[in-house]
Design a protein around this motif. Structure first.
Motif, PDB file in Angstrom:
ATOM      1  N   THR A 104       0.816  -1.229   0.000  1.00 28.08           N
ATOM      2  CA  THR A 104       0.000   0.000   0.000  1.00 28.08           C
ATOM      3  C   THR A 104       0.838   1.261   0.000  1.00 28.08           C
ATOM      4  N   ILE A 105       2.144   1.131   0.028  1.00 28.90           N
ATOM      5  CA  ILE A 105       3.003   2.311   0.176  1.00 28.90           C
ATOM      6  C   ILE A 105       2.852   3.267  -0.991  1.00 28.90           C
ATOM      7  N   ARG A 106       2.413   2.805  -2.142  1.00 32.32           N
ATOM      8  CA  ARG A 106       2.282   3.656  -3.319  1.00 32.32           C
ATOM      9  C   ARG A 106       0.875   4.238  -3.466  1.00 32.32           C
ATOM     10  N   ILE A 107       0.005   3.972  -2.529  1.00 36.89           N
ATOM     11  CA  ILE A 107      -1.399   4.385  -2.637  1.00 36.89           C
ATOM     12  C   ILE A 107      -1.650   5.624  -1.779  1.00 36.89           C
ATOM     13  N   PRO A 108      -2.055   6.739  -2.387  1.00 34.34           N
ATOM     14  CA  PRO A 108      -2.246   7.980  -1.618  1.00 34.34           C
ATOM     15  C   PRO A 108      -3.229   7.845  -0.463  1.00 34.34           C
ATOM     16  N   THR A 109      -4.283   7.086  -0.647  1.00 33.04           N
ATOM     17  CA  THR A 109      -5.293   6.983   0.401  1.00 33.04           C
ATOM     18  C   THR A 109      -4.821   6.207   1.620  1.00 33.04           C
ATOM     19  N   ALA A 110      -3.669   5.573   1.537  1.00 35.69           N
ATOM     20  CA  ALA A 110      -3.121   4.851   2.689  1.00 35.69           C
ATOM     21  C   ALA A 110      -2.510   5.798   3.715  1.00 35.69           C
ATOM     22  N   TYR A 111      -2.296   7.051   3.336  1.00 35.63           N
ATOM     23  CA  TYR A 111      -1.600   8.009   4.205  1.00 35.63           C
ATOM     24  C   TYR A 111      -2.588   8.898   4.951  1.00 35.63           C
ATOM     25  N   HIS A 112      -2.274   9.151   6.217  1.00 33.29           N
ATOM     26  CA  HIS A 112      -3.177   9.916   7.066  1.00 33.29           C
ATOM     27  C   HIS A 112      -2.864  11.406   7.087  1.00 33.29           C
ATOM     28  N   TYR A 113      -1.615  11.749   6.881  1.00 27.47           N
ATOM     29  CA  TYR A 113      -1.194  13.138   7.017  1.00 27.47           C
ATOM     30  C   TYR A 113      -0.491  13.601   5.751  1.00 27.47           C
ATOM     31  N   TRP A 114      -0.778  14.845   5.374  1.00 23.77           N
ATOM     32  CA  TRP A 114      -0.213  15.417   4.156  1.00 23.77           C
ATOM     33  C   TRP A 114       0.327  16.812   4.416  1.00 23.77           C
ATOM     34  N   GLY A 115       1.439  17.118   3.754  1.00 21.66           N
ATOM     35  CA  GLY A 115       1.953  18.474   3.764  1.00 21.66           C
ATOM     36  C   GLY A 115       1.216  19.313   2.732  1.00 21.66           C
ATOM     37  N   GLN A 116       1.539  20.590   2.700  1.00 20.57           N
ATOM     38  CA  GLN A 116       0.814  21.523   1.844  1.00 20.57           C
ATOM     39  C   GLN A 116       1.308  21.513   0.406  1.00 20.57           C
ATOM     40  N   GLY A 117       2.439  20.888   0.139  1.00 20.79           N
ATOM     41  CA  GLY A 117       2.955  20.844  -1.219  1.00 20.79           C
ATOM     42  C   GLY A 117       3.977  21.928  -1.491  1.00 20.79           C
ATOM     43  N   THR A 118       4.944  21.595  -2.300  1.00 22.75           N
ATOM     44  CA  THR A 118       5.949  22.559  -2.745  1.00 22.75           C
ATOM     45  C   THR A 118       6.130  22.365  -4.243  1.00 22.75           C
ATOM     46  N   GLU A 119       6.145  23.458  -4.975  1.00 18.91           N
ATOM     47  CA  GLU A 119       6.114  23.387  -6.427  1.00 18.91           C
ATOM     48  C   GLU A 119       7.506  23.266  -7.010  1.00 18.91           C
ATOM     49  N   VAL A 120       7.644  22.341  -7.925  1.00 18.53           N
ATOM     50  CA  VAL A 120       8.892  22.140  -8.658  1.00 18.53           C
ATOM     51  C   VAL A 120       8.609  22.344 -10.140  1.00 18.53           C
TER      52      VAL A 120
END
Length: 124
Positions: A104-120
């Motif tokens: 499940t490590i590649r599945i976004p819905t498996a994660y509970h916490y997210w950062g705000q994002g940084t643009e590259v």
């Protein structure tokens, strides 16, 4: 909470290191990962690393160019991105979760916490 930083505008072939600082005292027990989302596309897995210095996993596009790491004493995770390509242009998000296994490590819905994002942005 997760706070991502380090994004920017670079040229193809350049390198960037993204950082993600986490709050809390149980960071070392979390699996952490980087995802990215390009305009008009779904969020995709980039790299992940298990807690307590466990194994690292990469997408096929990131393997051999990106390196994920973590410093549990500093509650911080990183991704070193070398040989950047225009197709790496995206908003990069860090994520953390506790009940994540290899399948499940590649599945976004498996994660509970997210950062705000940084643009590259990688120019050609």
């Amino acid at each position: 909470q997760l706070q991502a930083s380090g994004g920017g505008l670079v040229q193809a072939g350049d390198s960037l290191r993204l950082s993600c600082a986490a709050s809390g005292r149980t960071f070392r027990s979390y699996t952490v990962a980087w995802f990215r989302q390009a305009p008009g596309k779904e969020r995709e897995f980039v790299a992940g690393i298990k807690g307590n210095g466990g194994a690292a996993f990469y997408s096929s596009s990131a393997k051999d160019r990106f390196t994920i790491s973590r410093d549990n004493n500093q509650n911080t995770m990183y991704v070193q991105m070398n040989g950047l390509k225009p197709e790496d242009t995206a908003v990069y998000y860090c994520a953390a979760g506790q009940t994540i296994i290899k399948t499940t490590i590649r599945i976004p819905t498996a994660y509970h916490y997210w950062g705000q994002g940084t643009e590259v942005t990688v120019s050609s």
